[in-house]
Motif scaffolding. Structure first.
Motif, PDB file in Angstrom:
ATOM      1  N   PHE A 311       0.857  -1.183   0.000  1.00 18.12           N
ATOM      2  CA  PHE A 311       0.000   0.000   0.000  1.00 18.12           C
ATOM      3  C   PHE A 311       0.890   1.229   0.000  1.00 18.12           C
ATOM      4  CE2 PHE A 311       0.770  -1.133   4.390  1.00 18.12           C
ATOM      5  CZ  PHE A 311       0.960   0.069   5.044  1.00 18.12           C
ATOM      6  N   ALA A 312       0.291   2.401   0.096  1.00 19.57           N
ATOM      7  CA  ALA A 312       1.071   3.638   0.104  1.00 19.57           C
ATOM      8  C   ALA A 312       0.559   4.557   1.197  1.00 19.57           C
ATOM      9  CB  ALA A 312       0.989   4.334  -1.257  1.00 19.57           C
ATOM     10  N   PHE A 313       1.424   5.430   1.640  1.00 22.72           N
ATOM     11  CA  PHE A 313       0.995   6.470   2.581  1.00 22.72           C
ATOM     12  C   PHE A 313       1.668   7.779   2.210  1.00 22.72           C
ATOM     13  CE2 PHE A 313       4.688   4.445   4.479  1.00 22.72           C
ATOM     14  CZ  PHE A 313       5.435   5.489   5.006  1.00 22.72           C
ATOM     15  N   GLU A 314       1.021   8.873   2.547  1.00 23.27           N
ATOM     16  CA  GLU A 314       1.521  10.206   2.242  1.00 23.27           C
ATOM     17  C   GLU A 314       1.801  10.935   3.548  1.00 23.27           C
ATOM     18  OE1 GLU A 314      -1.466  11.956  -0.243  1.00 23.27           O
ATOM     19  OE2 GLU A 314      -1.449  10.236  -1.628  1.00 23.27           O
ATOM     20  N   VAL A 315       3.011  11.427   3.694  1.00 23.33           N
ATOM     21  CA  VAL A 315       3.394  12.114   4.916  1.00 23.33           C
ATOM     22  C   VAL A 315       3.048  13.599   4.816  1.00 23.33           C
ATOM     23  CG1 VAL A 315       5.221  10.468   5.431  1.00 23.33           C
ATOM     24  CG2 VAL A 315       5.740  12.476   4.031  1.00 23.33           C
ATOM     25  N   THR A 316       3.073  14.272   5.940  1.00 19.77           N
ATOM     26  CA  THR A 316       2.801  15.702   5.973  1.00 19.77           C
ATOM     27  C   THR A 316       4.033  16.475   5.494  1.00 19.77           C
ATOM     28  OG1 THR A 316       3.585  15.986   8.237  1.00 19.77           O
ATOM     29  CG2 THR A 316       1.273  15.336   7.950  1.00 19.77           C
ATOM     30  N   ASP A 317       3.843  17.782   5.351  1.00 22.60           N
ATOM     31  CA  ASP A 317       4.949  18.649   4.930  1.00 22.60           C
ATOM     32  C   ASP A 317       6.099  18.650   5.940  1.00 22.60           C
ATOM     33  OD1 ASP A 317       3.951  19.512   2.505  1.00 22.60           O
ATOM     34  OD2 ASP A 317       2.775  21.112   3.416  1.00 22.60           O
ATOM     35  N   ALA A 318       5.809  18.230   7.163  1.00 24.19           N
ATOM     36  CA  ALA A 318       6.837  18.251   8.199  1.00 24.19           C
ATOM     37  C   ALA A 318       7.866  17.134   8.032  1.00 24.19           C
ATOM     38  CB  ALA A 318       6.186  18.136   9.577  1.00 24.19           C
ATOM     39  N   ILE A 319       7.589  16.181   7.151  1.00 22.11           N
ATOM     40  CA  ILE A 319       8.467  15.026   6.966  1.00 22.11           C
ATOM     41  C   ILE A 319       9.202  15.133   5.635  1.00 22.11           C
ATOM     42  CG2 ILE A 319       8.570  12.516   6.725  1.00 22.11           C
ATOM     43  CD1 ILE A 319       7.936  13.405   9.539  1.00 22.11           C
ATOM     44  N   ASP A 320      10.502  14.943   5.679  1.00 22.70           N
ATOM     45  CA  ASP A 320      11.310  14.875   4.463  1.00 22.70           C
ATOM     46  C   ASP A 320      11.341  13.413   4.010  1.00 22.70           C
ATOM     47  OD1 ASP A 320      14.034  14.297   3.087  1.00 22.70           O
ATOM     48  OD2 ASP A 320      13.810  16.481   2.954  1.00 22.70           O
ATOM     49  N   VAL A 321      10.787  13.139   2.838  1.00 24.26           N
ATOM     50  CA  VAL A 321      10.628  11.751   2.375  1.00 24.26           C
ATOM     51  C   VAL A 321      11.978  11.062   2.214  1.00 24.26           C
ATOM     52  CG1 VAL A 321       9.837  10.301   0.462  1.00 24.26           C
ATOM     53  CG2 VAL A 321       8.397  12.165   1.280  1.00 24.26           C
ATOM     54  N   ALA A 322      12.932  11.740   1.610  1.00 21.51           N
ATOM     55  CA  ALA A 322      14.246  11.130   1.424  1.00 21.51           C
ATOM     56  C   ALA A 322      14.907  10.829   2.761  1.00 21.51           C
ATOM     57  CB  ALA A 322      15.133  12.053   0.587  1.00 21.51           C
ATOM     58  N   ARG A 323      14.788  11.761   3.720  1.00 21.99           N
ATOM     59  CA  ARG A 323      15.376  11.543   5.036  1.00 21.99           C
ATOM     60  C   ARG A 323      14.701  10.374   5.747  1.00 21.99           C
ATOM     61  NH1 ARG A 323      15.204  16.717   8.591  1.00 21.99           N
ATOM     62  NH2 ARG A 323      16.170  17.525   6.672  1.00 21.99           N
ATOM     63  N   PHE A 324      13.378  10.253   5.570  1.00 21.96           N
ATOM     64  CA  PHE A 324      12.651   9.124   6.154  1.00 21.96           C
ATOM     65  C   PHE A 324      13.192   7.798   5.608  1.00 21.96           C
ATOM     66  CE2 PHE A 324       9.270   6.017   5.184  1.00 21.96           C
ATOM     67  CZ  PHE A 324       8.996   5.579   6.473  1.00 21.96           C
ATOM     68  N   ALA A 325      13.328   7.709   4.290  1.00 27.29           N
ATOM     69  CA  ALA A 325      13.810   6.467   3.686  1.00 27.29           C
ATOM     70  C   ALA A 325      15.219   6.132   4.171  1.00 27.29           C
ATOM     71  CB  ALA A 325      13.782   6.588   2.164  1.00 27.29           C
ATOM     72  N   ASP A 326      16.070   7.151   4.278  1.00 27.01           N
ATOM     73  CA  ASP A 326      17.443   6.917   4.708  1.00 27.01           C
ATOM     74  C   ASP A 326      17.536   6.555   6.187  1.00 27.01           C
ATOM     75  OD1 ASP A 326      18.331   7.447   2.164  1.00 27.01           O
ATOM     76  OD2 ASP A 326      18.936   9.521   2.598  1.00 27.01           O
ATOM     77  N   ALA A 327      16.540   6.959   6.989  1.00 26.14           N
ATOM     78  CA  ALA A 327      16.577   6.703   8.426  1.00 26.14           C
ATOM     79  C   ALA A 327      16.119   5.293   8.783  1.00 26.14           C
ATOM     80  CB  ALA A 327      15.708   7.725   9.166  1.00 26.14           C
ATOM     81  N   LEU A 328      15.531   4.583   7.840  1.00 32.08           N
ATOM     82  CA  LEU A 328      15.079   3.224   8.122  1.00 32.08           C
ATOM     83  C   LEU A 328      16.276   2.305   8.320  1.00 32.08           C
ATOM     84  CD1 LEU A 328      12.234   3.079   5.470  1.00 32.08           C
ATOM     85  CD2 LEU A 328      11.894   2.946   7.950  1.00 32.08           C
ATOM     86  N   GLY A 329      16.146   1.377   9.249  1.00 31.70           N
ATOM     87  CA  GLY A 329      17.217   0.432   9.515  1.00 31.70           C
ATOM     88  C   GLY A 329      16.875  -0.973   9.089  1.00 31.70           C
ATOM     89  N   HIS A 330      15.787  -1.503   9.610  1.00 31.48           N
ATOM     90  CA  HIS A 330      15.361  -2.860   9.242  1.00 31.48           C
ATOM     91  C   HIS A 330      14.704  -2.879   7.869  1.00 31.48           C
ATOM     92  CE1 HIS A 330      13.758  -6.933   9.700  1.00 31.48           C
ATOM     93  NE2 HIS A 330      12.646  -6.447   9.192  1.00 31.48           N
TER      94      HIS A 330
END
Length: 395
Positions: A311-330
């Protein structure tokens, strides 16, 4: 949100029995299908050879055409879809291209749902248009819009749910109207698998699968299939398949057969974890929207007896999508889906078209969208990783 309606005594257990049963007439009573890893098959006499080429014999000739292991896979998927026949390809894209090229000619027009798989879109734009085939895109969730586009079309290309935005189509309604107008219907059913949606039962003519996804289920093989009536498959078998060279190898077919033996169990886990993660994301303050068919009230939901874990989700303007992806560990960043591992892919990435700056606008996809393929790990482990990544991605 309505939970999926499952009938485990009939749907999943019947499928599990069909999938897990040892193949009929298995050499040496082997529990697993045999791999006929051969490029060609020999003949005992010239008469035998001549009979094959004259059409009087069905003996195997060359594995670019037919191979026993590949045919075992084709037979299984056709049976699960309630179809008469199937043809396997070296990729889902190969299956899409061969199907379209078998039925379309210069001057034809097709109607496609707007949010179709990105490489199916590229086939339409880079290949079909080059050959003089017109392509019209419509909002597949708007049944009236689909029906209005049908007069004069040769083919209707569907995905329910669609890629990236997971919109649904009312399959019985659009299939019936397409048949009334003499329009061939084709659907990509990779997301639901034959366990959770059977388009042929709702009037669709041809069903395509990217077997690399849930059917294989282990992220270790690439393949595709198209299933439908014997007459439609004969058109593909003579009109495009022999000339594209997109055959599935015996080893790849065996890996897919291996993967499918656990398909019902895997799909139950993908669905349960996917729903759990979708609900948690929907309640998160930094998530603006979750696009999951389980959250939809569209009539097209009625043809689904269960849900995949994509599925997909859309984050708010407060979230940087690239930073979110890079912050994932597992959870990892990657294309494709349907394997044991959970994957994310910012929706921006697959929509980049060389020389085209408005891909997101053309597809109607938010630049803050993230596609989430939930794997087979414990849902709490996945959620802990997603939650910490959202916290670290705040601007």
């Amino acid at each position: 949100m309505n939970k999926p309606i499952l009938d485990p005594d009939h749907l999943l257990l019947d499928a599990a029995t069909r999938i897990a049963a040892p193949p009929a007439n298995s050499p040496f009573n082997a529990a697993s299908p045999a791999i006929f890893q051969t490029s060609l098959f020999t003949f005992d006499s010239y008469a035998d050879l001549e009979a094959v080429f004259a059409g009087r014999s069905k003996q195997f000739i060359y594995s670019r055409g037919d191979n026993p292991t590949v045919m075992e896979l084709e037979s299984l998927v056709a049976a699960l879809e309630g179809a008469e026949a199937a043809r396997a390809f070296s990729s889902g894209t190969g299956a899409i291209a061969a199907t379209l090229l078998a039925f379309l000619e210069q001057g034809d027009r097709i109607v496609a749902v707007r949010h179709l798989y990105s490489d199916a879109f590229r086939i339409c734009e880079k290949l079909l248009r080059k050959f003089g085939v017109a392509v019209d895109y419509v909002d597949g969730s708007d049944t009236d819009a689909v029906v209005a586009a049908l007069p004069g079309a040769k083919l209707l290309y569907l995905e329910s749910p669609t890629s990236l935005v997971f919109d649904l189509q009312d399959l019985p309604a659009v299939a019936a109207e397409a048949r009334r107008h003499g329009v061939l219907t084709v659907i990509d059913n990779s997301w639901a698998t034959p366990l959770y949606q059977k388009p042929i039962a709702h009037g669709v003519d041809l069903v395509i699968h990217a077997a690399s996804k849930y059917l294989g289920g282990h992220s270790d093989t690439v393949g595709g299939l198209v299933v439908g009536s014997a007459a439609h498959l004969a058109r593909i078998n003579t009109g495009s398949y022999p000339y594209l060279g997109a055959k599935l190898s015996p080893l790849e077919a065996w890996l897919l057969l291996r993967g499918m033996r656990t398909l019902p169990l895997r799909m139950e886990r993908h669905m349960a974890s996917g729903l759990a993660l979708a609900e948690r994301l929907a309640a998160h303050p930094e998530v603006e929207r979750v696009r999951h068919p389980a959250f939809s009230d569209h009539p097209g939901k009625a043809t689904l007896s269960g849900f995949g874990g994509l599925f997909a989700f859309e984050v708010t303007d407060a979230i940087d999508v690239a930073r979110f992806a890079d912050a994932l560990g597992h959870v990892r960043i990657g294309v494709s889906w349907g394997g044991p591992e959970s994957l994310v892919m910012p929706a921006l990435a697959p929509l980049q078209m060389p020389g085209e700056a408005n891909s997101l606008q053309r597809f109607g996809v938010s630049p803050r969208a993230v596609r989430f393929g939930v794997g087979l790990e414990d849902a709490d482990v996945i959620w802990t990783d997603v939650e910490q990544a959202l916290a670290r991605a705040r601007r």
